[in-house]
Design an enzyme around this catalytic site. Structure first.
Site, PDB file in Angstrom:
ATOM      1  N   GLY A  73       3.724 -15.807   3.857  1.00 51.35           N
ATOM      2  CA  GLY A  73       3.558 -15.958   2.400  1.00 51.35           C
ATOM      3  C   GLY A  73       2.856 -17.234   2.003  1.00 51.35           C
TER       4      GLY A  73
ATOM      5  N   SER B 148      -2.619 -15.930   6.505  1.00 57.16           N
ATOM      6  CA  SER B 148      -2.806 -14.665   7.238  1.00 57.16           C
ATOM      7  C   SER B 148      -1.808 -14.437   8.359  1.00 57.16           C
ATOM      8  CB  SER B 148      -4.223 -14.577   7.818  1.00 57.16           C
ATOM      9  OG  SER B 148      -5.144 -14.549   6.806  1.00 57.16           O
ATOM     10  N   SER B 149      -0.534 -14.648   8.052  1.00 58.80           N
ATOM     11  CA  SER B 149       0.467 -14.300   9.058  1.00 58.80           C
ATOM     12  C   SER B 149       0.413 -12.797   9.341  1.00 58.80           C
ATOM     13  CB  SER B 149       1.858 -14.708   8.591  1.00 58.80           C
ATOM     14  OG  SER B 149       2.196 -14.048   7.399  1.00 58.80           O
TER      15      SER B 149
ATOM     16  N   GLU C 128      -2.790  -2.091   7.260  1.00 53.45           N
ATOM     17  CA  GLU C 128      -2.246  -2.745   6.071  1.00 53.45           C
ATOM     18  C   GLU C 128      -2.556  -1.930   4.804  1.00 53.45           C
ATOM     19  OE1 GLU C 128      -2.597  -6.899   6.570  1.00 53.45           O
ATOM     20  OE2 GLU C 128      -1.844  -7.345   4.562  1.00 53.45           O
TER      21      GLU C 128
ATOM     22  N   TYR D  38      -2.332  -8.469  -6.327  1.00 52.74           N
ATOM     23  CA  TYR D  38      -3.532  -8.384  -5.476  1.00 52.74           C
ATOM     24  C   TYR D  38      -4.240  -7.050  -5.713  1.00 52.74           C
ATOM     25  CZ  TYR D  38      -6.509  -8.587  -1.345  1.00 52.74           C
ATOM     26  OH  TYR D  38      -7.603  -8.600  -0.513  1.00 52.74           O
TER      27      TYR D  38
ATOM     28  N   GLY E 165      -0.568 -17.782   2.577  1.00 53.73           N
ATOM     29  CA  GLY E 165      -2.015 -17.601   2.450  1.00 53.73           C
ATOM     30  C   GLY E 165      -2.774 -17.951   3.713  1.00 53.73           C
TER      31      GLY E 165
ATOM     32  N   ASP F  69      -9.336 -11.460   6.932  1.00 55.74           N
ATOM     33  CA  ASP F  69      -8.299 -12.101   7.744  1.00 55.74           C
ATOM     34  C   ASP F  69      -8.298 -11.552   9.168  1.00 55.74           C
ATOM     35  OD1 ASP F  69      -7.810 -13.039   5.249  1.00 55.74           O
ATOM     36  OD2 ASP F  69      -5.870 -12.071   5.007  1.00 55.74           O
TER      37      ASP F  69
ATOM     38  N   ASP G 174     -14.187 -10.385  -0.281  1.00 59.16           N
ATOM     39  CA  ASP G 174     -14.356  -9.467   0.869  1.00 59.16           C
ATOM     40  C   ASP G 174     -14.300  -8.000   0.454  1.00 59.16           C
ATOM     41  OD1 ASP G 174     -11.554  -9.582   0.513  1.00 59.16           O
ATOM     42  OD2 ASP G 174     -11.095  -9.897   2.643  1.00 59.16           O
TER      43      ASP G 174
HETATM   44  C1  GLA Z   1      -5.882 -11.964   1.384  1.00 53.55           C
HETATM   45  C2  GLA Z   1      -6.522 -10.690   1.919  1.00 53.55           C
HETATM   46  C3  GLA Z   1      -8.009 -10.902   2.233  1.00 53.55           C
HETATM   47  C4  GLA Z   1      -8.741 -11.555   1.075  1.00 53.55           C
HETATM   48  C5  GLA Z   1      -7.971 -12.768   0.567  1.00 53.55           C
HETATM   49  C6  GLA Z   1      -8.584 -13.351  -0.664  1.00 53.55           C
HETATM   50  O1  GLA Z   1      -5.843 -12.929   2.393  1.00 53.55           O
HETATM   51  O2  GLA Z   1      -5.862 -10.257   3.074  1.00 53.55           O
HETATM   52  O3  GLA Z   1      -8.585  -9.669   2.583  1.00 53.55           O
HETATM   53  O4  GLA Z   1      -8.997 -10.636   0.056  1.00 53.55           O
HETATM   54  O5  GLA Z   1      -6.615 -12.457   0.278  1.00 53.55           O
HETATM   55  O6  GLA Z   1      -9.839 -13.857  -0.394  1.00 53.55           O
END
Ligand code: GLA
Length: 402
Positions: free
Chosen positions: A131, A135-136, A169, A230, A133, A181, A46
């Site tokens: 935590g 998207s909390s 964020e 990240y 993955g 997300d 993204d």
């Molecule tokens: C997290 C980030 C997203 C994306 C993913 C990996 O969820 O918030 O924007 O980069 O990692 O695909």
């Protein structure tokens, strides 16, 4: 609680929150709900202007809100049993390295977008694991943004809501995340995945084929918060673009590079003009973009084996080229690949822990769920949580009284 516990979460939670809100703030709130998401394929693409294929899931963050007569947000997290006060009139707002930063960041970005954010009392509850993955963070941001907009008597197009939550964020919390997300939490649609072009924000809803179920397996290994790894990956991609521009001056992002173009420069690694690590990072992103489009083609044709191949390749690419997997995620994928009924499995989300997404034939789901749980327990000693989810709707206001 009494009878309420018999209700499903999407009805029981807002009902209970309204009661809690009334007892804390002596008022009747409005309640907003935003979902977490799972990503079928297209990881770390993204922020490279590429393609992603997420779906909203039926795990949510709820925000109950009512107006105040001052410039404060009085926020209570039901999960953490913790209150926070945010002064909207503060001249130099600073993050506190706490969950309330997401709320504060969203309020600040709404302000920057020209919205006069009203003071409000707020209660938050979530069943999106943190935590993991899923998207909390985005679910919290989007839920709070919608509540604050409504309490301030205004509205914004959903694309703006998604962008603004991402900025909260990026600029306040300090994680340089992409748009996936927040976009999925805004635009989720029942039984559909979302094919999103992260450059133009054009999107298409893609029906999930009948007869398959999304099974999400939580390794219970938590990834870091606004983690350095990240942001490092993002910086490495930017370095990749800078180096590749020598050969392809027209490119703006890794999205613009084809696999053939990248592979044509492999010899530059030997000549030490492109560091091997940067090459591998680019290889993941460029090949992953191509896999998203291949997956979409396969889903449209109902070619499920081809979907499975893309997911398997994606996982290996994240493991070897992008190095964002971990031992537990690899084990969870390897175990899934041995089970009957599996179409495809890969880690999902930012990485370094969290969940795998498994597409499983409906008839095999129950058995898959039990077998993967016990095999993972045996291999790691960890009791995994397994969520069987449908693809659901995006952010919405819900009735507080169930
Ligand atoms: C997290 C980030 C997203 C994306 C993913 C990996 O969820 O918030 O924007 O980069 O990692 O695909």
């Amino acid at each position: 609680m009494g009878k309420m516990t018999d209700l499903p979460a999407h009805l029981a939670v807002p009902h209970r929150m309204a009661q809690l809100f009334s007892s804390r703030f002596a008022a009747v709130p409005r309640v907003f709900r935003a979902p977490g998401r799972v990503n079928l394929i297209g990881e770390h693409t993204d922020y490279n202007d590429g393609f992603v294929l997420p779906a909203a899931i039926d795990l949510y963050t709820w925000t109950a809100i009512g107006p105040r007569n001052d410039h404060k947000l009085q926020v209570f997290s039901e999960n953490l049993n913790e209150a926070a006060e945010i002064d909207l009139a503060a001249t130099a707002p600073q993050p506190r390295d706490a969950w309330s930063d997401y709320v504060h960041g969203v309020a600040l970005m709404l302000g920057k977008a020209g919205i006069a954010v009203s003071g409000a009392d707020i209660v938050i509850h979530s069943n999106v694991p943190t935590g993991a993955g899923l998207s909390s963070s985005a679910a919290l941001e989007v839920s709070v943004a919608s509540a604050l907009l409504a309490a301030s008597g205004t509205a914004l197009p959903l694309t703006e809501v998604a962008r603004l939550c991402q900025r909260a964020e990026n600029e306040f919390v300090g994680a340089r995340v992409g748009i996936m997300d927040q976009f999925a939490s805004c635009f989720g649609s029942a039984n559909h995945a979302i094919l999103l072009d992260c450059r133009s924000l054009d999107y298409q809803l893609l029906p999930l084929p009948h007869g398959i179920t999304m099974v999400i397996c939580n390794t219970m290994v938590k990834h870091g918060h606004s983690g350095g790894e990240y942001n490092d990956r993002r910086a490495q991609c930017e370095e990749g673009v800078r180096l590749l521009k020598q050969y392809y001056p027209g490119i703006r992002a890794l999205r613009d590079v084809t696999l053939a173009q990248l592979e044509a420069q492999r010899s530059e690694v030997r000549r030490q003009r492109i560091p091997e690590l940067i090459y591998r990072r680019c290889h993941h992103v460029v090949s992953e973009n191509e896999r998203v489009l291949r997956t979409v083609g396969a889903l449209r044709k109902g070619d499920l084996p081809a979907v499975g191949v893309c997911m398997a390749e994606s996982h290996l690419s994240m493991k070897n080229d992008y190095e964002i997997s971990c031992a537990e995620l690899d084990i969870m994928v390897e175990l899934a690949e041995k089970l009957p009924g599996l179409i495809g499995a890969r880690m999902t989300g930012g990485g370094f822990g969290g969940c795998t997404i498994n597409l499983v034939h409906d008839a095999a789901v129950q058995q898959f769920r039990e077998q993967i749980r016990s095999a993972y327990q045996q291999a790691t000693g960890i009791a995994a949580e397994i969520y069987v989810s449908t693809a659901g709707a995006g952010v919405t206001e819900v009735k507080a009284n169930g």
